[in-house]
Scaffold this motif. Structure first.
Motif, PDB file in Angstrom:
ATOM      1  N   MET A   1       0.858  -1.162   0.000  1.00 55.78           N
ATOM      2  CA  MET A   1       0.000   0.000   0.000  1.00 55.78           C
ATOM      3  C   MET A   1       0.902   1.223   0.000  1.00 55.78           C
ATOM      4  O   MET A   1       1.785   1.349   0.847  1.00 55.78           O
ATOM      5  N   ILE A   2       0.682   2.095  -0.960  1.00 53.13           N
ATOM      6  CA  ILE A   2       1.552   3.245  -1.169  1.00 53.13           C
ATOM      7  C   ILE A   2       0.794   4.527  -0.835  1.00 53.13           C
ATOM      8  O   ILE A   2      -0.292   4.763  -1.373  1.00 53.13           O
ATOM      9  N   ARG A   3       1.371   5.351   0.035  1.00 52.90           N
ATOM     10  CA  ARG A   3       0.722   6.627   0.340  1.00 52.90           C
ATOM     11  C   ARG A   3       0.829   7.528  -0.876  1.00 52.90           C
ATOM     12  O   ARG A   3       1.902   7.735  -1.428  1.00 52.90           O
ATOM     13  N   CYS A   4      -0.322   8.063  -1.289  1.00 50.21           N
ATOM     14  CA  CYS A   4      -0.322   8.982  -2.427  1.00 50.21           C
ATOM     15  C   CYS A   4      -0.319  10.439  -1.970  1.00 50.21           C
ATOM     16  O   CYS A   4       0.090  11.316  -2.709  1.00 50.21           O
ATOM     17  N   GLY A   5      -0.809  10.685  -0.760  1.00 45.56           N
ATOM     18  CA  GLY A   5      -0.829  12.066  -0.277  1.00 45.56           C
ATOM     19  C   GLY A   5      -1.565  12.164   1.034  1.00 45.56           C
ATOM     20  O   GLY A   5      -1.848  11.161   1.695  1.00 45.56           O
ATOM     21  N   TYR A   6      -1.863  13.380   1.378  1.00 41.00           N
ATOM     22  CA  TYR A   6      -2.581  13.671   2.613  1.00 41.00           C
ATOM     23  C   TYR A   6      -3.373  14.945   2.402  1.00 41.00           C
ATOM     24  O   TYR A   6      -2.938  15.879   1.744  1.00 41.00           O
ATOM     25  N   GLY A   7      -4.598  14.940   2.904  1.00 38.58           N
ATOM     26  CA  GLY A   7      -5.410  16.144   2.870  1.00 38.58           C
ATOM     27  C   GLY A   7      -5.962  16.520   1.515  1.00 38.58           C
ATOM     28  O   GLY A   7      -6.109  15.692   0.613  1.00 38.58           O
ATOM     29  N   ASP A   8      -6.283  17.806   1.418  1.00 35.72           N
ATOM     30  CA  ASP A   8      -6.978  18.372   0.254  1.00 35.72           C
ATOM     31  C   ASP A   8      -6.273  18.126  -1.074  1.00 35.72           C
ATOM     32  O   ASP A   8      -5.079  17.837  -1.132  1.00 35.72           O
ATOM     33  N   ASN A   9      -7.025  18.308  -2.129  1.00 34.75           N
ATOM     34  CA  ASN A   9      -6.550  18.104  -3.493  1.00 34.75           C
ATOM     35  C   ASN A   9      -5.706  19.289  -3.966  1.00 34.75           C
ATOM     36  O   ASN A   9      -6.122  20.061  -4.824  1.00 34.75           O
ATOM     37  N   ILE A  10      -4.552  19.410  -3.365  1.00 32.38           N
ATOM     38  CA  ILE A  10      -3.585  20.428  -3.806  1.00 32.38           C
ATOM     39  C   ILE A  10      -2.225  19.748  -3.938  1.00 32.38           C
ATOM     40  O   ILE A  10      -1.879  18.861  -3.155  1.00 32.38           O
ATOM     41  N   LYS A  11      -1.493  20.138  -4.966  1.00 29.68           N
ATOM     42  CA  LYS A  11      -0.238  19.472  -5.318  1.00 29.68           C
ATOM     43  C   LYS A  11       0.748  19.404  -4.159  1.00 29.68           C
ATOM     44  O   LYS A  11       1.465  18.418  -4.005  1.00 29.68           O
TER      45      LYS A  11
ATOM     46  N   ILE B   1      -4.611   7.511   1.297  1.00 29.98           N
ATOM     47  CA  ILE B   1      -4.434   8.925   1.615  1.00 29.98           C
ATOM     48  C   ILE B   1      -4.681   9.100   3.104  1.00 29.98           C
ATOM     49  O   ILE B   1      -5.623   8.526   3.657  1.00 29.98           O
ATOM     50  N   TYR B   2      -3.810   9.866   3.735  1.00 26.78           N
ATOM     51  CA  TYR B   2      -4.005  10.204   5.146  1.00 26.78           C
ATOM     52  C   TYR B   2      -4.999  11.363   5.184  1.00 26.78           C
ATOM     53  O   TYR B   2      -4.759  12.412   4.589  1.00 26.78           O
ATOM     54  N   SER B   3      -6.091  11.166   5.892  1.00 19.92           N
ATOM     55  CA  SER B   3      -7.159  12.165   5.898  1.00 19.92           C
ATOM     56  C   SER B   3      -6.956  13.243   6.964  1.00 19.92           C
ATOM     57  O   SER B   3      -6.698  12.946   8.125  1.00 19.92           O
ATOM     58  N   TYR B   4      -7.118  14.477   6.512  1.00 21.61           N
ATOM     59  CA  TYR B   4      -7.211  15.621   7.416  1.00 21.61           C
ATOM     60  C   TYR B   4      -8.618  16.219   7.373  1.00 21.61           C
ATOM     61  O   TYR B   4      -8.859  17.291   7.912  1.00 21.61           O
ATOM     62  N   ALA B   5      -9.536  15.523   6.729  1.00 19.13           N
ATOM     63  CA  ALA B   5     -10.887  16.049   6.561  1.00 19.13           C
ATOM     64  C   ALA B   5     -11.585  16.243   7.903  1.00 19.13           C
ATOM     65  O   ALA B   5     -11.553  15.370   8.764  1.00 19.13           O
ATOM     66  N   THR B   6     -12.228  17.399   8.026  1.00 17.18           N
ATOM     67  CA  THR B   6     -13.069  17.671   9.202  1.00 17.18           C
ATOM     68  C   THR B   6     -14.515  17.915   8.775  1.00 17.18           C
ATOM     69  O   THR B   6     -15.373  18.124   9.622  1.00 17.18           O
ATOM     70  N   THR B   7     -14.753  17.888   7.455  1.00 21.75           N
ATOM     71  CA  THR B   7     -16.095  18.047   6.890  1.00 21.75           C
ATOM     72  C   THR B   7     -16.239  17.092   5.706  1.00 21.75           C
ATOM     73  O   THR B   7     -15.241  16.614   5.152  1.00 21.75           O
TER      74      THR B   7
ATOM     75  N   SER C   1     -12.867  16.508  -1.404  1.00 26.15           N
ATOM     76  CA  SER C   1     -11.612  17.031  -1.947  1.00 26.15           C
ATOM     77  C   SER C   1     -10.506  15.980  -1.847  1.00 26.15           C
ATOM     78  O   SER C   1      -9.697  15.825  -2.762  1.00 26.15           O
ATOM     79  N   GLU C   2     -10.484  15.244  -0.742  1.00 31.92           N
ATOM     80  CA  GLU C   2      -9.478  14.193  -0.597  1.00 31.92           C
ATOM     81  C   GLU C   2      -9.713  13.066  -1.596  1.00 31.92           C
ATOM     82  O   GLU C   2      -8.751  12.517  -2.157  1.00 31.92           O
ATOM     83  N   ALA C   3     -10.952  12.729  -1.867  1.00 32.30           N
ATOM     84  CA  ALA C   3     -11.251  11.727  -2.900  1.00 32.30           C
ATOM     85  C   ALA C   3     -10.792  12.236  -4.267  1.00 32.30           C
ATOM     86  O   ALA C   3     -10.213  11.478  -5.061  1.00 32.30           O
ATOM     87  N   ASP C   4     -11.037  13.518  -4.548  1.00 34.38           N
ATOM     88  CA  ASP C   4     -10.571  14.111  -5.812  1.00 34.38           C
ATOM     89  C   ASP C   4      -9.044  14.077  -5.887  1.00 34.38           C
ATOM     90  O   ASP C   4      -8.469  13.870  -6.965  1.00 34.38           O
ATOM     91  N   HIS C   5      -8.395  14.279  -4.757  1.00 30.27           N
ATOM     92  CA  HIS C   5      -6.935  14.216  -4.674  1.00 30.27           C
ATOM     93  C   HIS C   5      -6.448  12.839  -5.132  1.00 30.27           C
ATOM     94  O   HIS C   5      -5.556  12.725  -5.981  1.00 30.27           O
ATOM     95  N   VAL C   6      -7.047  11.799  -4.585  1.00 24.97           N
ATOM     96  CA  VAL C   6      -6.669  10.432  -4.940  1.00 24.97           C
ATOM     97  C   VAL C   6      -6.955  10.167  -6.415  1.00 24.97           C
ATOM     98  O   VAL C   6      -6.110   9.617  -7.134  1.00 24.97           O
ATOM     99  N   LYS C   7      -8.121  10.551  -6.881  1.00 28.35           N
ATOM    100  CA  LYS C   7      -8.486  10.299  -8.284  1.00 28.35           C
ATOM    101  C   LYS C   7      -7.511  11.005  -9.232  1.00 28.35           C
ATOM    102  O   LYS C   7      -7.136  10.436 -10.260  1.00 28.35           O
ATOM    103  N   ARG C   8      -7.090  12.202  -8.877  1.00 34.15           N
ATOM    104  CA  ARG C   8      -6.120  12.925  -9.718  1.00 34.15           C
ATOM    105  C   ARG C   8      -4.810  12.155  -9.804  1.00 34.15           C
ATOM    106  O   ARG C   8      -4.240  11.980 -10.887  1.00 34.15           O
TER     107      ARG C   8
END
Length: 179
Positions: free
Chosen positions: A1-11, A36-42, A48-55
């Motif tokens: 399992m490879i971490r792709c990012g964390y939080g919002d969909n920003i580079k 993806i490590y989630s920082y979502a509070t809403t 946005s985090e799902a969009d981050h992963v899809k991107r």
């Protein structure tokens, strides 16, 4: 399992090693999935985090699930008053639904203690789980146990002495091989 990012969909929140790690896994013929490590509070942030992963997955074919890492390792969610079960459950449901709609196999990652305490069974019973529990056995016994993350020591030689380091290790209970 490879971490792709964390939080919002920003580079700036992409994992800088994601592309290289995917290429290495594919070159070795190693099955891989992403998380993806989630920082979502809403729920909007979860989308946005799902969009981050899809991107980041665009043009790629993971052979293991896409996991939503729901925890509060650094206290961010606590500091932003997002630690109630209703909020965490809604965030998880939003992300997992978006990933499934995009055609990926969603999985929920969290510690054993978070399942039931912060995440309602109505969500975590619908998806395979990647359970974090540093123990000699995994105490979660549900049918949807997909993976178990545990700790183990890896020994190596440093300065002619045996040294060790505790690292995350995973056991896969299912043969996902999605592609």
């Amino acid at each position: 399992m490879i971490r792709c990012g964390y939080g919002d969909n920003i580079k700036s929140q992409d994992d800088s090693q994601f592309e290289a790690n995917v290429k290495k896994a594919e070159k070795l013929g190693m099955p891989w999935g992403a998380y993806i490590y989630s920082y979502a509070t809403t729920t909007a942030e979860a989308k946005s985090e799902a969009d981050h992963v899809k991107r980041l997955l665009k043009g790629k074919k993971p052979t293991l699930p896409i996991a939503f890492d729901m925890e509060d390792a650094d206290g961010y969610k606590s500091k932003h008053n997002a630690m109630d079960k209703k909020t965490i459950t809604a965030i998880c449901k939003t992300f997992l639904t978006e990933i499934k709609k995009a055609g990926y196999y969603p999985m929920l990652y969290s510690s054993l203690s978070w399942f039931g305490t912060y995440i309602d069974k109505s969500v975590y019973s619908k998806y395979d789980l990647w359970v974090a529990q540093w123990n000699s056995t995994c105490d979660y016994k549900g049918k949807n146990l997909g993976m178990w993350q545990y700790g183990g020591e890896i020994n190596y030689i440093r300065s002619n002495k045996i040294a060790g380091k505790v690292v995350d290790q995973d056991y896969c209970y299912k043969d996902f091989q999605l592609n």
